[in-house]
Design a protein around this motif. Sequence first.
Motif, PDB file in Angstrom:
ATOM      1  N   ALA A  78      -3.274   0.892  10.356  1.00  0.00           N
ATOM      2  CA  ALA A  78      -2.069   1.249   9.105  1.00  0.00           C
ATOM      3  C   ALA A  78      -2.412   2.738   9.221  1.00  0.00           C
ATOM      4  CB  ALA A  78      -2.563   0.691   7.998  1.00  0.00           C
ATOM      5  N   VAL A  79      -1.303   3.551   8.422  1.00  0.00           N
ATOM      6  CA  VAL A  79      -1.183   4.811   8.176  1.00  0.00           C
ATOM      7  C   VAL A  79      -1.256   5.099   6.714  1.00  0.00           C
ATOM      8  CG1 VAL A  79      -0.120   7.146   8.634  1.00  0.00           C
ATOM      9  CG2 VAL A  79      -0.057   5.335  10.177  1.00  0.00           C
ATOM     10  N   ARG A  80      -2.254   5.995   6.297  1.00  0.00           N
ATOM     11  CA  ARG A  80      -2.221   6.100   4.726  1.00  0.00           C
ATOM     12  C   ARG A  80      -2.425   7.589   4.675  1.00  0.00           C
ATOM     13  NH1 ARG A  80      -4.270   3.005  -0.213  1.00  0.00           N
ATOM     14  NH2 ARG A  80      -3.476   1.247   1.044  1.00  0.00           N
ATOM     15  N   PRO A  81      -1.361   8.478   4.936  1.00  0.00           N
ATOM     16  CA  PRO A  81      -1.442   9.926   5.202  1.00  0.00           C
ATOM     17  C   PRO A  81      -2.124  10.656   3.806  1.00  0.00           C
ATOM     18  CG  PRO A  81       0.667   9.388   4.946  1.00  0.00           C
ATOM     19  CD  PRO A  81      -0.024   8.119   5.028  1.00  0.00           C
TER      20      PRO A  81
ATOM     21  N   PHE B  57       1.463  11.424  -8.029  1.00  0.00           N
ATOM     22  CA  PHE B  57       1.990  10.323  -7.248  1.00  0.00           C
ATOM     23  C   PHE B  57       2.140   9.084  -7.959  1.00  0.00           C
ATOM     24  CE2 PHE B  57       0.924  14.097  -4.843  1.00  0.00           C
ATOM     25  CZ  PHE B  57       2.260  14.394  -3.818  1.00  0.00           C
ATOM     26  N   ILE B  58       1.098   8.911  -8.742  1.00  0.00           N
ATOM     27  CA  ILE B  58       1.292   7.562  -9.343  1.00  0.00           C
ATOM     28  C   ILE B  58       2.446   7.349 -10.315  1.00  0.00           C
ATOM     29  CG2 ILE B  58      -0.042   6.506 -11.333  1.00  0.00           C
ATOM     30  CD1 ILE B  58      -2.657   7.235 -10.192  1.00  0.00           C
ATOM     31  N   ARG B  59       2.744   8.731 -10.988  1.00  0.00           N
ATOM     32  CA  ARG B  59       3.819   8.522 -11.781  1.00  0.00           C
ATOM     33  C   ARG B  59       5.080   8.583 -11.174  1.00  0.00           C
ATOM     34  NH1 ARG B  59       0.626  13.172 -15.313  1.00  0.00           N
ATOM     35  NH2 ARG B  59      -0.354  11.823 -16.880  1.00  0.00           N
ATOM     36  N   ALA B  60       5.153   8.944 -10.030  1.00  0.00           N
ATOM     37  CA  ALA B  60       6.277   8.980  -9.188  1.00  0.00           C
ATOM     38  C   ALA B  60       6.358   7.572  -8.494  1.00  0.00           C
ATOM     39  CB  ALA B  60       6.135   9.825  -7.854  1.00  0.00           C
ATOM     40  N   GLY B  61       5.375   6.558  -8.734  1.00  0.00           N
ATOM     41  CA  GLY B  61       5.597   5.149  -8.423  1.00  0.00           C
ATOM     42  C   GLY B  61       5.318   5.106  -6.693  1.00  0.00           C
ATOM     43  N   ILE B  62       4.494   6.073  -6.231  1.00  0.00           N
ATOM     44  CA  ILE B  62       4.027   5.517  -4.770  1.00  0.00           C
ATOM     45  C   ILE B  62       3.286   4.420  -4.831  1.00  0.00           C
ATOM     46  CG2 ILE B  62       2.860   6.536  -2.813  1.00  0.00           C
ATOM     47  CD1 ILE B  62       5.576   7.864  -3.262  1.00  0.00           C
ATOM     48  N   PRO B  63       3.434   3.346  -4.042  1.00  0.00           N
ATOM     49  CA  PRO B  63       2.762   2.047  -4.312  1.00  0.00           C
ATOM     50  C   PRO B  63       1.392   1.814  -4.150  1.00  0.00           C
ATOM     51  CG  PRO B  63       4.057   2.053  -2.445  1.00  0.00           C
ATOM     52  CD  PRO B  63       4.463   3.208  -2.723  1.00  0.00           C
TER      53      PRO B  63
ATOM     54  N   GLU C 108       9.288   9.875   2.196  1.00  0.00           N
ATOM     55  CA  GLU C 108       9.583   9.905   3.349  1.00  0.00           C
ATOM     56  C   GLU C 108       8.484   8.997   4.395  1.00  0.00           C
ATOM     57  OE1 GLU C 108      12.397  10.474   4.844  1.00  0.00           O
ATOM     58  OE2 GLU C 108      13.482  12.095   3.942  1.00  0.00           O
ATOM     59  N   GLN C 109       7.184   9.416   4.094  1.00  0.00           N
ATOM     60  CA  GLN C 109       6.128   8.866   4.837  1.00  0.00           C
ATOM     61  C   GLN C 109       5.940   7.357   4.720  1.00  0.00           C
ATOM     62  OE1 GLN C 109       3.400  11.713   3.300  1.00  0.00           O
ATOM     63  NE2 GLN C 109       2.902  12.226   5.411  1.00  0.00           N
ATOM     64  N   VAL C 110       6.356   6.861   3.182  1.00  0.00           N
ATOM     65  CA  VAL C 110       6.317   5.557   3.108  1.00  0.00           C
ATOM     66  C   VAL C 110       7.535   4.985   3.602  1.00  0.00           C
ATOM     67  CG1 VAL C 110       6.340   3.753   1.098  1.00  0.00           C
ATOM     68  CG2 VAL C 110       4.980   5.919   0.950  1.00  0.00           C
ATOM     69  N   ALA C 111       8.678   5.407   3.621  1.00  0.00           N
ATOM     70  CA  ALA C 111       9.822   4.974   4.057  1.00  0.00           C
ATOM     71  C   ALA C 111       9.681   4.550   5.636  1.00  0.00           C
ATOM     72  CB  ALA C 111      11.049   5.618   3.744  1.00  0.00           C
ATOM     73  N   ARG C 112       8.892   5.409   6.350  1.00  0.00           N
ATOM     74  CA  ARG C 112       8.736   5.262   7.708  1.00  0.00           C
ATOM     75  C   ARG C 112       7.347   4.659   8.094  1.00  0.00           C
ATOM     76  NH1 ARG C 112      12.257   9.069   6.718  1.00  0.00           N
ATOM     77  NH2 ARG C 112      14.020   9.293   8.335  1.00  0.00           N
ATOM     78  N   GLY C 113       7.005   3.825   7.422  1.00  0.00           N
ATOM     79  CA  GLY C 113       5.775   2.870   7.671  1.00  0.00           C
ATOM     80  C   GLY C 113       4.530   2.960   7.045  1.00  0.00           C
ATOM     81  N   ALA C 114       4.164   4.239   6.312  1.00  0.00           N
ATOM     82  CA  ALA C 114       3.158   4.264   5.830  1.00  0.00           C
ATOM     83  C   ALA C 114       2.723   3.188   4.816  1.00  0.00           C
ATOM     84  CB  ALA C 114       2.741   5.634   5.241  1.00  0.00           C
ATOM     85  N   SER C 115       1.286   2.742   4.709  1.00  0.00           N
ATOM     86  CA  SER C 115       0.957   1.852   3.780  1.00  0.00           C
ATOM     87  C   SER C 115       0.850   2.078   2.441  1.00  0.00           C
ATOM     88  CB  SER C 115      -0.267   1.135   4.380  1.00  0.00           C
ATOM     89  OG  SER C 115      -1.224   1.929   4.631  1.00  0.00           O
ATOM     90  N   GLY C 116       0.767   3.627   2.362  1.00  0.00           N
ATOM     91  CA  GLY C 116       0.351   3.887   0.971  1.00  0.00           C
ATOM     92  C   GLY C 116      -0.097   5.704   1.352  1.00  0.00           C
ATOM     93  N   ILE C 117      -0.392   6.146   0.433  1.00  0.00           N
ATOM     94  CA  ILE C 117      -0.823   7.618   0.476  1.00  0.00           C
ATOM     95  C   ILE C 117      -2.464   8.042   0.379  1.00  0.00           C
ATOM     96  CG2 ILE C 117       1.525   8.656   0.301  1.00  0.00           C
ATOM     97  CD1 ILE C 117       0.530   9.513  -2.352  1.00  0.00           C
ATOM     98  N   THR C 118      -2.832   9.119   0.773  1.00  0.00           N
ATOM     99  CA  THR C 118      -4.246   9.482   0.258  1.00  0.00           C
ATOM    100  C   THR C 118      -4.044  10.831  -0.391  1.00  0.00           C
ATOM    101  OG1 THR C 118      -5.075   8.385   2.206  1.00  0.00           O
ATOM    102  CG2 THR C 118      -6.589  10.087   0.993  1.00  0.00           C
ATOM    103  N   ALA C 119      -4.719  10.723  -1.448  1.00  0.00           N
ATOM    104  CA  ALA C 119      -4.868  12.093  -2.453  1.00  0.00           C
ATOM    105  C   ALA C 119      -6.149  12.634  -2.497  1.00  0.00           C
ATOM    106  CB  ALA C 119      -4.222  11.737  -3.982  1.00  0.00           C
TER     107      ALA C 119
END
Length: 407
Positions: A59-62, A95-101, A75-86
Motif C-alpha cells: 500500500a502507499v500512504r504518502p 487534512f482531517i477537516r478536508a475529509g481525507i479518509p 490526487e494521490q488518493v484518487a490514484r490509489g493511495a490508501s490514505g496519507i501520512t502527516a
Amino acid sequence: MPSIAAIRVGSNAGKDQIVIPIDCDSLIDLPTPCVCVDETRLIRNIETVAALAGHGGVAVRPHVKTHKSIRIAREQVARGASGITASKPAEAMVFIRAGIPAITVAYPIVDPRQILALLAAASEHGVAVRLIADSAETVHAAAAANRSLGVRTELQLKVDVGLHRCGVDPLGPGAVEIARMIADAPHLAFAGILSHAGQAYAAVSADAVRRIARQERMIMVELKARLEQVGIAVPGVSVGSTPTVLLNDGFEGITEIRPGNYVLLDRTQSALGAARPEDIAMTVLTTVIASNRHNAIIDAGSKVLSSDRGAHGADRIQGFGSATRLSEPSDGLSDPPFIISHLSEEHGFIPLAGRSLAIGETLRIVPNHACPVMNLADRFLLVQASGRRLIEPVDARGVSFAPISLG
C-alpha cells in the motif's frame, strides 16, 4: 503587452474559487518569486509510485509534509493511495477537516490533549487516524485520550533503523516491551511497526541508498519475526523515504510505503540518483534585480528557497539551488545551470564567472529541498498541460500550533 487573464484561487472548480486577474501570456509575465508546480510531472510521479507499489504488492500512504496541499493529497488518493501520512497534529488537522479518509500521524505525541483534539475531529469528519509511539509516555498519552473518548485507535511502533532520531532500538528489550504495552492496552489496537530511513539522504550514491533500503527492510522483517515469536501479532510493516522507495531493493515482507518528496522532487533526489531532471515538478521563478562584476542578484532569498542543503542536515549539494534562463530547458543540457552560491533573507547571489545575466531576466530555480520551499509559500502556481494556470493554496503551510482547546 501581455493580456490579462483570470487565474483561479482554490483547490476545486466552483464557487469556492476567487478569480484573480494576472498577466499570464507566458510564465515570463508572472510576478516573482513564484513557486511553480508542473501538473504533468506531478501526476506522472504519483502514478510512478502507485505502479511501483502495485508491482511490489504494498500500500502507499504518502507523506503530505512535502506539498501540504489538499488538492495534491486528493490526487494521490484518487490514484490509489490508501490514505496519507502527516507530520504533526496541526498538519494532520488540515487534512482531517478536508475529509481525507485515512491519516497516519507519524510523530510521537506526548500530550494527550493534542490526541483528544485529533480524535474528536476525526470522528466528526469520518476519518480513520493512526498514531505512532516509541516510548511508554507516548503509549500512555494515546491510551488516556482514547479512554476519555471511549474509542479505540490504531497505534504503530516507531522503529529506529539508523537515523537515530525517533524510534525504539530494534535489537533492544524496549521494542518488545512497548509493542506489548500497545497490544495489551484496551483502548489501543496494535497496527504493526513503522520506520523512516532518513539516513539515506547522506548516501553518496544510488547503490548506497539501495543498501540502506535493504538494511531497513531486513531490520523490520526481523523485528516482526521477533515480536511474533513472543505472541505479538504484527499486522503491518510500514517503511518510507523517497530515495529508499524509488531506489528500493524489493518490498518482500513490507506492507506499506510512505514516500513524500516523490511528488515534487528536487536537487537532493537528483544528486542521490533517485530522480532525473525531467522528473522534477517544482521550480521557483525568480527575477534578476541587480548585477555587478561579481554576482547577479535575484529576488529569491532564504525566505523563499530556505537555507537547506538537503534533508536531515545533509550538505553535500553545492549552493542553494540551480538556475537556468526561463527560455532554456531546466535540465541544464543546453548550458550548465547557474548556481546560487549564498543567500540573504530576500536576495540570492549568483556568481557570474564570466557569464552574464541581464537585469529583469527571469530564471527558473530547481531548489535543493522542495519540502521547506513549499512550507515557506502561501500559494503555488499549478501549470497544467493545456497551458491553464491555477493559483493553489498551500493549505497546511506553517501549521505548527498544537490543536488543543485553551478554554
